[in-house]
Write an enzyme that holds these catalytic residues in place. Structure first.
Site, PDB file in Angstrom:
ATOM      1  N   CYS A 106       0.829  -1.210   0.000  1.00  0.00           N
ATOM      2  CA  CYS A 106       0.000   0.000   0.000  1.00  0.00           C
ATOM      3  C   CYS A 106       0.863   1.260   0.000  1.00  0.00           C
ATOM      4  O   CYS A 106       1.965   1.266   0.537  1.00  0.00           O
ATOM      5  CB  CYS A 106      -0.878   0.027   1.234  1.00  0.00           C
ATOM      6  SG  CYS A 106      -1.871  -1.433   1.438  1.00  0.00           S
ATOM      7  N   ARG A 111       5.148   0.141  -6.141  1.00  0.00           N
ATOM      8  CA  ARG A 111       5.124  -0.653  -4.916  1.00  0.00           C
ATOM      9  C   ARG A 111       4.212  -1.876  -5.043  1.00  0.00           C
ATOM     10  O   ARG A 111       4.289  -2.787  -4.229  1.00  0.00           O
ATOM     11  CB  ARG A 111       4.635   0.211  -3.744  1.00  0.00           C
ATOM     12  CG  ARG A 111       5.579   1.337  -3.396  1.00  0.00           C
ATOM     13  CD  ARG A 111       4.912   2.304  -2.443  1.00  0.00           C
ATOM     14  NE  ARG A 111       4.658   1.719  -1.147  1.00  0.00           N
ATOM     15  CZ  ARG A 111       5.422   1.878  -0.083  1.00  0.00           C
ATOM     16  NH1 ARG A 111       6.499   2.622  -0.157  1.00  0.00           N
ATOM     17  NH2 ARG A 111       5.131   1.317   1.072  1.00  0.00           N
ATOM     18  N   TRP A 132      -3.010  -2.646  -1.450  1.00  0.00           N
ATOM     19  CA  TRP A 132      -2.600  -4.021  -1.777  1.00  0.00           C
ATOM     20  C   TRP A 132      -3.365  -4.887  -0.785  1.00  0.00           C
ATOM     21  O   TRP A 132      -3.080  -4.860   0.414  1.00  0.00           O
ATOM     22  CB  TRP A 132      -1.085  -4.153  -1.602  1.00  0.00           C
ATOM     23  CG  TRP A 132      -0.491  -5.444  -2.053  1.00  0.00           C
ATOM     24  CD1 TRP A 132      -0.094  -5.765  -3.319  1.00  0.00           C
ATOM     25  CD2 TRP A 132      -0.192  -6.593  -1.243  1.00  0.00           C
ATOM     26  NE1 TRP A 132       0.422  -7.038  -3.343  1.00  0.00           N
ATOM     27  CE2 TRP A 132       0.380  -7.573  -2.090  1.00  0.00           C
ATOM     28  CE3 TRP A 132      -0.351  -6.906   0.102  1.00  0.00           C
ATOM     29  CZ2 TRP A 132       0.791  -8.823  -1.638  1.00  0.00           C
ATOM     30  CZ3 TRP A 132       0.055  -8.153   0.561  1.00  0.00           C
ATOM     31  CH2 TRP A 132       0.620  -9.089  -0.306  1.00  0.00           C
ATOM     32  N   ASN A 173      -1.793   2.085   5.939  1.00  0.00           N
ATOM     33  CA  ASN A 173      -0.895   0.985   5.549  1.00  0.00           C
ATOM     34  C   ASN A 173      -0.626   0.170   6.806  1.00  0.00           C
ATOM     35  O   ASN A 173      -0.440   0.749   7.878  1.00  0.00           O
ATOM     36  CB  ASN A 173       0.452   1.509   5.044  1.00  0.00           C
ATOM     37  CG  ASN A 173       0.353   2.162   3.690  1.00  0.00           C
ATOM     38  OD1 ASN A 173      -0.719   2.198   3.099  1.00  0.00           O
ATOM     39  ND2 ASN A 173       1.471   2.678   3.204  1.00  0.00           N
ATOM     40  N   GLY A 174      -0.529  -1.136   6.666  1.00  0.00           N
ATOM     41  CA  GLY A 174      -0.247  -1.975   7.830  1.00  0.00           C
ATOM     42  C   GLY A 174      -1.429  -2.888   8.119  1.00  0.00           C
ATOM     43  O   GLY A 174      -2.331  -3.041   7.300  1.00  0.00           O
ATOM     44  N   GLU A 227      18.731 -16.969  -7.789  1.00  0.00           N
ATOM     45  CA  GLU A 227      18.314 -15.614  -8.161  1.00  0.00           C
ATOM     46  C   GLU A 227      17.755 -15.588  -9.592  1.00  0.00           C
ATOM     47  O   GLU A 227      16.747 -14.928  -9.857  1.00  0.00           O
ATOM     48  CB  GLU A 227      19.513 -14.657  -7.994  1.00  0.00           C
ATOM     49  CG  GLU A 227      19.282 -13.232  -8.426  1.00  0.00           C
ATOM     50  CD  GLU A 227      18.171 -12.499  -7.672  1.00  0.00           C
ATOM     51  OE1 GLU A 227      17.639 -13.037  -6.683  1.00  0.00           O
ATOM     52  OE2 GLU A 227      17.822 -11.388  -8.102  1.00  0.00           O
ATOM     53  N   LYS A 233      13.981 -14.439 -10.573  1.00  0.00           N
ATOM     54  CA  LYS A 233      13.686 -13.369 -11.536  1.00  0.00           C
ATOM     55  C   LYS A 233      12.662 -13.850 -12.553  1.00  0.00           C
ATOM     56  O   LYS A 233      11.711 -13.153 -12.862  1.00  0.00           O
ATOM     57  CB  LYS A 233      14.947 -12.921 -12.308  1.00  0.00           C
ATOM     58  CG  LYS A 233      15.979 -12.100 -11.569  1.00  0.00           C
ATOM     59  CD  LYS A 233      15.533 -10.756 -11.097  1.00  0.00           C
ATOM     60  CE  LYS A 233      14.817 -10.811  -9.789  1.00  0.00           C
ATOM     61  NZ  LYS A 233      15.474 -10.513  -8.585  1.00  0.00           N
ATOM     62  N   GLU A 239       9.061 -14.435 -10.986  1.00  0.00           N
ATOM     63  CA  GLU A 239       8.276 -13.295 -10.507  1.00  0.00           C
ATOM     64  C   GLU A 239       7.765 -12.392 -11.626  1.00  0.00           C
ATOM     65  O   GLU A 239       6.695 -11.834 -11.504  1.00  0.00           O
ATOM     66  CB  GLU A 239       8.966 -12.508  -9.394  1.00  0.00           C
ATOM     67  CG  GLU A 239      10.271 -11.898  -9.679  1.00  0.00           C
ATOM     68  CD  GLU A 239      10.867 -11.193  -8.465  1.00  0.00           C
ATOM     69  OE1 GLU A 239      10.174 -10.902  -7.484  1.00  0.00           O
ATOM     70  OE2 GLU A 239      12.075 -10.904  -8.514  1.00  0.00           O
ATOM     71  N   HIS A 290      19.193 -35.700  -7.229  1.00  0.00           N
ATOM     72  CA  HIS A 290      18.438 -36.158  -6.057  1.00  0.00           C
ATOM     73  C   HIS A 290      16.952 -35.835  -6.176  1.00  0.00           C
ATOM     74  O   HIS A 290      16.267 -35.708  -5.170  1.00  0.00           O
ATOM     75  CB  HIS A 290      19.040 -35.545  -4.785  1.00  0.00           C
ATOM     76  CG  HIS A 290      20.471 -35.937  -4.596  1.00  0.00           C
ATOM     77  ND1 HIS A 290      20.848 -37.131  -4.045  1.00  0.00           N
ATOM     78  CD2 HIS A 290      21.618 -35.301  -4.950  1.00  0.00           C
ATOM     79  CE1 HIS A 290      22.172 -37.218  -4.048  1.00  0.00           C
ATOM     80  NE2 HIS A 290      22.664 -36.118  -4.595  1.00  0.00           N
ATOM     81  N   LYS A 350       6.722  -4.165  -4.092  1.00  0.00           N
ATOM     82  CA  LYS A 350       8.143  -3.839  -4.066  1.00  0.00           C
ATOM     83  C   LYS A 350       8.694  -3.969  -2.654  1.00  0.00           C
ATOM     84  O   LYS A 350       9.797  -4.458  -2.446  1.00  0.00           O
ATOM     85  CB  LYS A 350       8.351  -2.417  -4.606  1.00  0.00           C
ATOM     86  CG  LYS A 350       9.806  -1.975  -4.658  1.00  0.00           C
ATOM     87  CD  LYS A 350      10.605  -2.824  -5.628  1.00  0.00           C
ATOM     88  CE  LYS A 350      12.086  -2.513  -5.617  1.00  0.00           C
ATOM     89  NZ  LYS A 350      12.861  -3.614  -6.230  1.00  0.00           N
TER      90      LYS A 350
HETATM   91  O1  M6R Z   1      13.652  -4.616   0.181  1.00  0.00           O
HETATM   92  P1  M6R Z   1      14.211  -5.969   0.524  1.00  0.00           P
HETATM   93  O2  M6R Z   1      15.541  -6.205  -0.055  1.00  0.00           O
HETATM   94  O3  M6R Z   1      14.152  -6.263   1.999  1.00  0.00           O
HETATM   95  O4  M6R Z   1      13.191  -6.982  -0.166  1.00  0.00           O
HETATM   96  C1  M6R Z   1      13.323  -8.356  -0.005  1.00  0.00           C
HETATM   97  C2  M6R Z   1      12.445  -9.101  -0.993  1.00  0.00           C
HETATM   98  O5  M6R Z   1      11.099  -8.792  -0.785  1.00  0.00           O
HETATM   99  C3  M6R Z   1      12.810  -8.772  -2.441  1.00  0.00           C
HETATM  100  O6  M6R Z   1      14.150  -9.036  -2.718  1.00  0.00           O
HETATM  101  C4  M6R Z   1      11.932  -9.572  -3.416  1.00  0.00           C
HETATM  102  O7  M6R Z   1      12.228 -10.932  -3.326  1.00  0.00           O
HETATM  103  C5  M6R Z   1      12.107  -9.046  -4.832  1.00  0.00           C
HETATM  104  N1  M6R Z   1      10.838  -9.008  -5.490  1.00  0.00           N
HETATM  105  C6  M6R Z   1      13.038  -9.867  -5.648  1.00  0.00           C
HETATM  106  O8  M6R Z   1      13.132  -9.451  -6.964  1.00  0.00           O
END
Ligand code: M6R
Length: 608
Positions: free
Chosen positions: A2, A27, A74, A100-101, A481, A485, A488, A504, A603
């Site tokens: 949010c 965000r 959100w 927010n929260g 990683e 990527k 997501e 395995h 984000k």
């Molecule tokens: O802001 P942060 O680095 O704490 O965020 C951690 C994760 O939420 C963040 O890396 C998330 O996995 C991303 N969407 C990855 O691309």
């Protein structure tokens, strides 16, 4: 997640609020709304969907008012819908609030208010707080907010206005960030500075359990229990250009291409190459304290957690200090063992991730020295840690983290050099590492020139629905990683594995429709990785290899190769991740996905 924007000043609030909401779109959100105070009324416009949708919805109606609040939601409690969107009002429409929260005791409070005759319209926890503020409001908005907040449990960043008080906007926070922009005869309030930076660079980061009243161009800050506070004014380092796409189709692509510069920024002033040493003054630790560290725990989530894993490999190999890498969400609930020589590092791009913040507090509570590696200057994690290192990567807008990852790796390499030179790393080895690090930005730029080649490979595989990413040693976290990527932003199933683990279990999945992306660099595990590639070939699987420049031999075993320049093994993730970022980007683009704002993702994950 949010987003909040508030405005009070001598300009029409609507255009400023709607532009602020656009700046917060990155965000991640599912609905948007605005409330404007005018002529004794709060006029609320809201709908599910994008900010543009709200723009269209409000295009034909008058939108007067010099004070207003706005929100991107959100969904947590209640589906994305017009009625669940913010702002929420009390049942008499006297106050409007954005939140927010999460209000944890909302169910108890809601039952109580219903018994008192309050009628609820939404399914949200947030409306409970709006109704509570309304219940206590009798002309003094600050008093009503303070009283209502004394009854809620959970986290909040809120902005509140009242119909008969057009000159007042109240904000308060606990666990959800709020920043106040101090302009000329106007004040803004937002959940992050990107909604403010176009109007002023002077900001106040509100602290937890603080409340701020914005009135007549002035602000009055107190604690929730009404103790006066003199807040510090900070200057934002970045400008509005950082929030533009700069000719790229997406922020993610722009951020991938920024990496030669952002990596340089992360090391600027921190390497003494001739001495083979690094300096990280922000750690606030003297030589003796650094010497005495006998254990390091990295705590992070998502991509930052992957960076921490690379950090573990580097630090253990080159300093001999044992390192553990923990998911923040697990760390905080499992009673971790910490002593006075344990250093806890929390790694977070946003500096606002709820689980990482909670882990930080848990570690600090146990007496650990807690340091941060953050990108967002002034973020809660940056402020609550005892010291740390900023990435200086500039705002990262694409939900998929790219430049923050390589900047985190750069900082972790510097940390390894700093701690290693006090232990195992000789002067000449130190110089080699420092020089190799200084060479990385140029090497990244060289890989970026292969964008078209990577795009062609992406085109071939864009319609595949399952991928395996494999790597060993330093490049195992890179496999994780790369898979993250892809999944997501393209919604394609991808799994990262240590290459040898394939046998395995995952090998059962391999066939012609499940390509494997294999990190096969010329390092100490090269031969082993080639054997893994052969195992894939034997089962009809296709292989896309990330290989070291000059390795022509590998072309015999794989279907596609993306070459990267040679560097030290410990630094290779800084290079090998670049093709994986581009591959994920182009696959998502071919599939027509919303790259900068993937579905369901936020984000900055500010709820547990
Ligand atoms: O802001 P942060 O680095 O704490 O965020 C951690 C994760 O939420 C963040 O890396 C998330 O996995 C991303 N969407 C990855 O691309």
């Amino acid at each position: 997640m949010c987003g909040i924007v508030g405005y009070i000043g001598n300009r029409e609030a609507y255009p400023i609020l709607i532009e602020g909401l656009s700046a917060l779109e990155y965000r991640g959100y599912d609905s948007a709304g605005i409330a404007l105070v005018d002529c004794g009324m709060v006029n609320v416009h809201k709908d599910k969907g994008k900010v543009d949708n709200l723009r269209t919805l409000t295009s034909d109606c008058p939108k007067p008012g010099f004070t207003g609040i706005a929100h991107t939601r959100w969904a947590t409690h209640g589906a994305p819908s017009t009625i669940n969107s913010h702002p929420h009002t009390d049942c008499q429409n006297r106050i409007a609030m954005v939140h927010n929260g999460i209000i944890e005791n909302y169910s108890y409070l809601k039952d109580k208010l219903i018994k008192e005759g309050v009628e609820f319209v939404s399914e949200t926890d947030s409306e409970v707080l709006a109704q509570l503020i309304g219940k206590y409001y009798s002309g003094d908005l600050v008093r009503a907010v303070r009283r209502a907040l004394s009854e809620v449990e959970g986290t909040f960043g809120i902005a509140v206005v009242a119909c008969d008080n057009p000159g007042v906007l109240v904000g308060a926070r606990r666990g959800s960030p709020l920043v106040v922009g101090v302009g000329e005869e106007e004040l803004l309030l937002a959940s992050d500075a990107s909604a403010i930076v176009r109007h002023t660079k002077k900001v106040i980061y509100l602290k937890d359990n603080n409340l701020i009243e914005l009135k007549n161009g002035e602000y009055n800050t107190t604690t929730l229990d009404n103790k006066k506070i003199k807040p510090e004014i900070h200057r934002l380092e970045w400008d509005a250009d950082a929030l533009a796409k700069g000719g790229f189709e997406h922020f993610m692509l722009k951020e991938i291409f920024e990496q030669p510069e952002t990596i340089k920024n992360a090391m600027r002033g921190r390497i003494l190459a001739d001495d083979g040493i690094a300096r990280l003054d922000g750690l606030n630790l003297v030589f003796q304290e650094l010497r005495e560290i006998n254990r390091i725990i990295f705590v992070a989530c998502g991509t930052s957690w992957h960076a921490a894993l690379v950090g573990e490999y580097m630090i253990e190999e080159l300093t001999g200090i044992p390192v553990e890498v923990e998911y923040a969400s697990e760390f905080r609930y499992r009673n971790p063992i910490i002593d006075s020589h344990t250093l806890v590092f929390v790694i977070s791009q946003s500096g606002e991730t709820a689980d990482t913040l909670a882990a930080l507090r848990e570690a600090a509570h146990k007496g650990a020295t807690v340091l941060g590696i953050c990108n967002s200057v002034g973020s809660t994690i940056a402020r609550e840690t005892q010291g740390g290192v900023y990435l200086h990567a500039g705002p990262e807008i694409g939900v998929a983290s790219t430049k923050a990852f390589t900047s985190q790796l750069t900082i972790l390499s510097l940390l390894t050099l700093l701690l290693g030179r006090m232990r195992r790393i000789s002067h000449s080895e130190g110089m080699t590492i420092a020089r190799a690090l200084q060479n990385i930005p140029k090497q990244v730029a060289k890989i970026l020139k292969q964008n078209d080649h990577i795009r062609q490979i992406a085109d071939i595989y864009a319609n595949h629905n399952n991928f395996l990413y494999l790597g060993r040693s330093y490049n195992f976290p890179v496999a994780l990683e790369g898979a993250l990527k892809l999944k997501e932003i393209s919604y394609v199933h991808a799994e990262g594995y240590p290459a040898a683990e394939m046998k395995h279990g995952p090998i059962a999945l391999i066939d012609k429709d499940m390509p494997s992306v294999v990190l096969a660099l010329k390092d100490s595990v090269y031969d082993k990785v080639i054997s893994n590639i052969q195992e894939i070939n034997a089962r009809g699987g296709k292989v896309i290899a990330i290989a070291s420049e000059g390795d022509k031999e590998i072309e015999k075993f794989v279907h596609h190769v993306i070459y990267i320049p040679k560097t030290l093994a410990m630094l290779s993730p800084l290079l090998s991740v670049i093709p994986l970022q581009l591959l994920a980007y182009h696959i998502a683009a071919f599939r027509g996905c919303e790259i900068d704002q993937p579905r369901n993702l936020a984000k900055s994950v500010t709820v547990e």
